[in-house]
Write a protein that holds these residues in place. Sequence first.
Motif, mmCIF file in Angstrom:
data_model
loop_
_atom_site.group_PDB
_atom_site.id
_atom_site.type_symbol
_atom_site.label_atom_id
_atom_site.label_comp_id
_atom_site.label_asym_id
_atom_site.label_seq_id
_atom_site.Cartn_x
_atom_site.Cartn_y
_atom_site.Cartn_z
ATOM 1 N N GLY A 32 47.160 16.052 66.829
ATOM 2 C CA GLY A 32 46.395 16.323 66.591
ATOM 3 C C GLY A 32 45.681 16.826 65.474
ATOM 4 O O GLY A 32 44.540 16.894 64.557
ATOM 5 N N CYS A 33 46.639 17.887 64.699
ATOM 6 C CA CYS A 33 46.932 18.503 63.262
ATOM 7 C C CYS A 33 47.411 18.437 62.695
ATOM 8 O O CYS A 33 48.572 18.444 61.502
ATOM 9 C CB CYS A 33 45.901 19.774 63.575
ATOM 10 N N GLY A 34 49.249 18.319 63.147
ATOM 11 C CA GLY A 34 50.402 18.268 62.727
ATOM 12 C C GLY A 34 50.332 19.908 62.030
ATOM 13 O O GLY A 34 51.329 20.147 60.733
ATOM 14 N N ALA B 235 50.007 23.054 64.007
ATOM 15 C CA ALA B 235 49.977 24.064 64.454
ATOM 16 C C ALA B 235 49.161 24.578 64.994
ATOM 17 O O ALA B 235 48.993 25.654 66.281
ATOM 18 C CB ALA B 235 51.373 25.202 64.466
ATOM 19 N N CYS C 181 46.133 23.115 66.613
ATOM 20 C CA CYS C 181 45.237 22.699 67.996
ATOM 21 C C CYS C 181 45.660 22.481 69.321
ATOM 22 O O CYS C 181 45.101 22.618 70.333
ATOM 23 C CB CYS C 181 44.308 21.220 67.174
ATOM 24 N N GLY C 182 46.980 22.344 69.365
ATOM 25 C CA GLY C 182 48.212 22.683 70.726
ATOM 26 C C GLY C 182 47.621 21.905 71.133
ATOM 27 O O GLY C 182 48.269 21.139 72.781
ATOM 28 N N CYS D 42 50.066 18.900 70.989
ATOM 29 C CA CYS D 42 51.109 18.494 70.720
ATOM 30 C C CYS D 42 51.729 19.012 71.599
ATOM 31 O O CYS D 42 53.046 19.500 71.304
ATOM 32 C CB CYS D 42 51.184 18.348 69.704
ATOM 33 N N CYS E 165 54.695 19.344 66.712
ATOM 34 C CA CYS E 165 54.589 19.310 65.924
ATOM 35 C C CYS E 165 54.501 20.413 64.713
ATOM 36 O O CYS E 165 54.868 19.411 63.149
ATOM 37 C CB CYS E 165 53.130 19.135 65.636
HETATM 38 S S1 FES Z 1 48.953 18.438 66.296
HETATM 39 FE FE1 FES Z 1 47.750 19.887 66.649
HETATM 40 S S2 FES Z 1 49.175 22.182 67.814
HETATM 41 FE FE2 FES Z 1 50.372 20.301 66.816
#
Ligand code: FES
Lengths: 157, 738
Positions: free
Chosen positions: A37-39, A41, A43-44, A46, A58
């Motif tokens: 989602g964001c890479g 840490a 958005c959660g 992953c 991620c």
């Molecule tokens: S991809 Fe968003 S927290 Fe890991």
Amino acid sequence: MATFKVNGVEHTLDIEPDMPLLWAIRDELGMTGTKFGCGIANCGACTVHVNGNAIRSCVTPVSAVEGQDITTIEGLAVAAAGTTSSALDLTAVQQAWIDHQIPQCGYCQSGMIMAVSSFLASNPNPTDAEIDASITNVCRCGSYPRVRKAIRALASA
Amino acid sequence: MQMNRRRFILTGAVVGGGVLIGYSATRPTRHRRANEELVEGSERFITSFIKIDPNNEITVYVPHSEMGQGIHTSLSMMAADELDAAWENVIVEQAPAIDLFANGDLVKGFAGEFGVPNFLMGLVNASAFTVAELMNLQTTGGSSSVRYTGEYAMRTAGAAAREMLINAAAARLDVPTSELSTELSHVQHNSSGRTLSYGELAADAALLEPPEDPVLKDRSQFTIMGKAISRNDIPAKVDGTAIYGLDAHSEDMLYAAIRLAPVFGTKLVSVDATQALTQRGVVRVIELEDSVAVVADNYWRAKQALALVNATFTETENDNVSSADIAARFDKELAESNGSEDKEVGDTDRALEEAVDVIEANYRVPYLAHAAMEPMNCTVHIQGDRAEMWTSTQDALGMRGRVASVAGLAEENVIFHQTYCGGGYGRRLPFNWNMIDHATLIAMEFDVPVKTIFSREDDMQQDYYRPAVHNNFKAAFDDNSNVIAWHSRFTGPIQVPGASHIPYAIENQSIRVVDGDTHVPIAAWRSVDHSQQTFFTESFMDEIAHRAGVNPYQLRMDLLQEHPRHRKVLEVAAAAAGYGQNLPEGHALGIAVQESFGSFVAEVAEVSMGEDNQPVVHKVTCAIDCGWAVNPDTVEAQIESGIIFGLTAAMYGEITIENGAVTQGNFPDYEMVRMATSPEIEVHIVESGEALGGLGEPATPPIAAAVTNAIYILTGQRVRELPIKNHDFALSNPVAQV
Ligand code: FES
Ligand code: FES
């Protein structure tokens, strides 16, 4: 070389130690239930469990999970049942997600379910403030009111 | 809406003796020529299929993308109910992305409502874009699926199938059709007690002429529609088996990370990829007209190597443009241009001149990104003169056509693999082509599948944005404090006509639009123009009420005498929220109403000021009149979703431009409502029984004004610029609610 278990199966991969667990799981193992989602840490999406604790894969290099037990959404029910058999029933959390018709697009929900599962395992009767502080995942579809209802129902069950 | 047209129902036998029933709409009243040419090949107008197998299993093919709106379930409920099918035996399948399932009907629905499908057309040169082309899209957007495909295709096909099955049973049993009834996938002959399953009758039914105009059920006869039915897409979304575009996977797959020109519209000049090419797993560096991509055997490796690529892009006149420049340009345009007419009633200029009192206010909202949870991505596998593709989309056929045209292939040689869609909100509509084009061009260099992925930063910085808009208002009052004139000037473009109009009975109204074009690419964003305009108009209405010394709810009710559906939702929401009653200390209510996409929505926000002097939204009470509810639980979920989406925008949403490029990169700088900031939401469905309204979008528009109208009471500060987070409420001066 990196060695870790995913959903009870041990994998040894010839990959860089700093490769994030997310991309090892998705691109190397081809398991796609864990989302990007964001890479960073934030958005959660992953979220997976390492020895039962939720982490954001991620930003977790595979070197940090060497020899550990990883559970992804695909293995959650089996891990909860304490067996590696293929009897794939749903956990109480997953069932609550169906009962409360929580997922919309569903993309964030693997991570949401993984986060809530480990949260409730350590705090079965959370207050609203504890829910707010611990469940920080982003759901762009806005499933939060239903997530809260489901957590409350699970807590009182 | 009157849909005065013939219907074509097409049937055929399927292997093994079942029946396949499709519905095809005929030409709309407008654009007659384009359609007369196309209607010959009537098969391309088929928008739905119901398949009945000999074993009495019923399959409904749904031609829309499942993005979380529960459309697969709602549409199959509509077909199954008219068919009198046993719901347990109904299977829903995504219709393949082939011409047969193009949504001509969607287009006609919009043609009926607006003249042309504006949610798509606002951004493209209309002359280069014909209705004929639209017929070949398979779009999910504009809150349209249930309203058009459901009402005009699914229900008709279900009803036609039922009549044909009854006719087949009448022949088989040698009884008049009047003695037969249907229930739970069976035809019954009541007097003899004989029953036949649909499956037993399907082969016979397939040979019959379909009815010209099947009779649809009255609402009182519904057995499936109107019930809160569990969505069929949810189980796969809780056990990790749901497949999204990003999840396309094969052993030999390659992955591309891409850097697009940061300033929109600029071109690639030079690339130094020496270092990147030495990195593990890197296969190739590809230079495209406006970007450079690294292709590797793993996305992370591609992304890491891309960071080592030095690339320069052409210089343009936009390289120094900032949000402040754009704002200044908008203001200049508003001050100097008379713009073009959007709506004129009475003589507003004169009313303003002769008025006893005039108020003026300037509102503005920033650009916004869509930020779907699933970052944009597309996988393409070129195989000689054929290709396969995977992408999460709101328009399967449109994407297939685009890949074909970019790759120079015949459309029918491109196979589109439909997946779940990790959020659309307008981003994944046709004409927002950047990911699709790039993924195709990259994949053309390989003979294995290549998955191109936007990082979150790419996704946020290479979006097609909700337009930034400035809006200047004036209102005039007579000596009894009655509002007699409404003057509105805003920066365009208009993507959805009518969004800036007000339902209120104000004698003189002058609404005009001036040029708001910039180099920033724009697109439809959940509820399109309604999201900006409702914030503006419903805030300024509140200003008018306070200036006139009238309760804002009451003023709305007074000026809505001709609009009973607006009044009803206002009344229901206000009563449920306890409007006018005692609230907890420090809490206030704000109210707003808007009609959009055929639904009427009123929202009441209960707000207090937190310790950080920022507002806390405790609860939102919403009343919606969407005609009636096909699946009430899905309606509620869409309302909750729309409110939170709009609240995120109101509280935090802003995309700013610096040096011609987008400043924000990831969620910390483009914050979202989360558990801790998500209000309780209470939804009241007002069943007016009118034509079905949309659901995906109509809850988004009112929330911003509902919240800021409450903030005004709490602080005395009128929020005329979003997002709310940029305001300092430390010096509060509460206003007494009149
Ligand atoms: S991809 Fe968003 S927290 Fe890991
Ligand atoms: S369900 Fe779509 S992002 Fe959460």
